[in-house]
Design an enzyme around this catalytic site. Structure first.
Site, PDB file in Angstrom:
ATOM      1  N   HIS A   8      -2.857   6.982   5.777  1.00 27.06           N
ATOM      2  CA  HIS A   8      -4.063   7.323   6.536  1.00 27.06           C
ATOM      3  C   HIS A   8      -4.542   6.146   7.379  1.00 27.06           C
ATOM      4  CE1 HIS A   8      -6.830   4.963   4.031  1.00 27.06           C
ATOM      5  NE2 HIS A   8      -6.142   5.398   2.985  1.00 27.06           N
ATOM      6  N   GLU A  84      -4.391   9.345  -3.751  1.00 24.72           N
ATOM      7  CA  GLU A  84      -4.251   7.947  -4.147  1.00 24.72           C
ATOM      8  C   GLU A  84      -4.356   7.829  -5.663  1.00 24.72           C
ATOM      9  OE1 GLU A  84      -2.981   5.214  -4.015  1.00 24.72           O
ATOM     10  OE2 GLU A  84      -4.040   4.127  -2.438  1.00 24.72           O
TER      11      GLU A  84
END
Length: 187
Positions: A8, A84
């Site tokens: 990202h 994550e």
């Protein structure tokens, strides 16, 4: 099959040096949005139109996946499997607030659930299960794009390279980084 992994773009918490973990609603900064658009251009040059895009369901990853998917003419598919590493009570803390803690006796550092979150060993298992699921769901796809996060992508790279949870390479995977890898879903 070609796997294209994308981290990202810069998030507001990256800028503030906060641990993000699995905190869902952290958005991209303006720089992060630019990084996402640049990643979309790089990805579109690597894979054919119509290539499936899977993304972590965390906002910063979704906001990165959207321009990539638009460039490929698809809708991004969200999955918790690309999240994550969970960092439990450490999430939201400034990195400057952290203090070193000893690794409990008998454990490797990658086997500790820091802050009550996930261990790297658990993330490694999650990545192996994700690849097995992708092999079943997309057996004939020429490529897939996976949009995720720094630590979980490092673990995924270890899995792709045949390395265990204790052998993750912790080099920098910068915001908006695009990494292409060949992968044989049949093993």
């Amino acid at each position: 099959m070609q796997l294209v992994l994308v981290r990202h773009g810069q998030s507001t918490w990256n800028l503030e040096h906060r641990l993000q973990g699995q905190t869902l609603g952290v958005p991209l900064t303006e720089l992060g949005r630019t990084q996402a658009r640049e990643a979309a251009e790089r990805v579109a040059a690597l894979v054919p139109a119509g290539t499936p895009v899977l993304t972590s369901d965390q906002l910063r990853a979704v906001q990165t996946a959207e321009p990539i998917a638009a460039a490929l003419g698809v809708t991004p598919r969200r999955t918790e499997a690309l999240r994550e590493q969970a960092l439990g009570e450490l999430e939201g803390r400034l990195t400057s607030e952290l203090a070193a803690e000893p690794v409990p006796e008998g454990l490797h550092i990658s086997e500790v659930c820091w802050g009550g979150g996930e261990s790297i060993e658990q993330v490694h298992l999650r990545c192996r299960l994700l690849l097995a699921r992708l092999a079943d769901e997309y057996p004939d796809a020429p490529a897939l794009v996976l949009v995720g996060h720094g630590d979980s992508l490092r673990v995924l790279l270890a899995v792709l390279d045949g390395r265990g949870h204790r052998d993750v390479v912790w080099g920098v995977v910068g915001n908006g980084k695009v990494i292409a890898r060949s992968w044989n879903p049949a093993g």
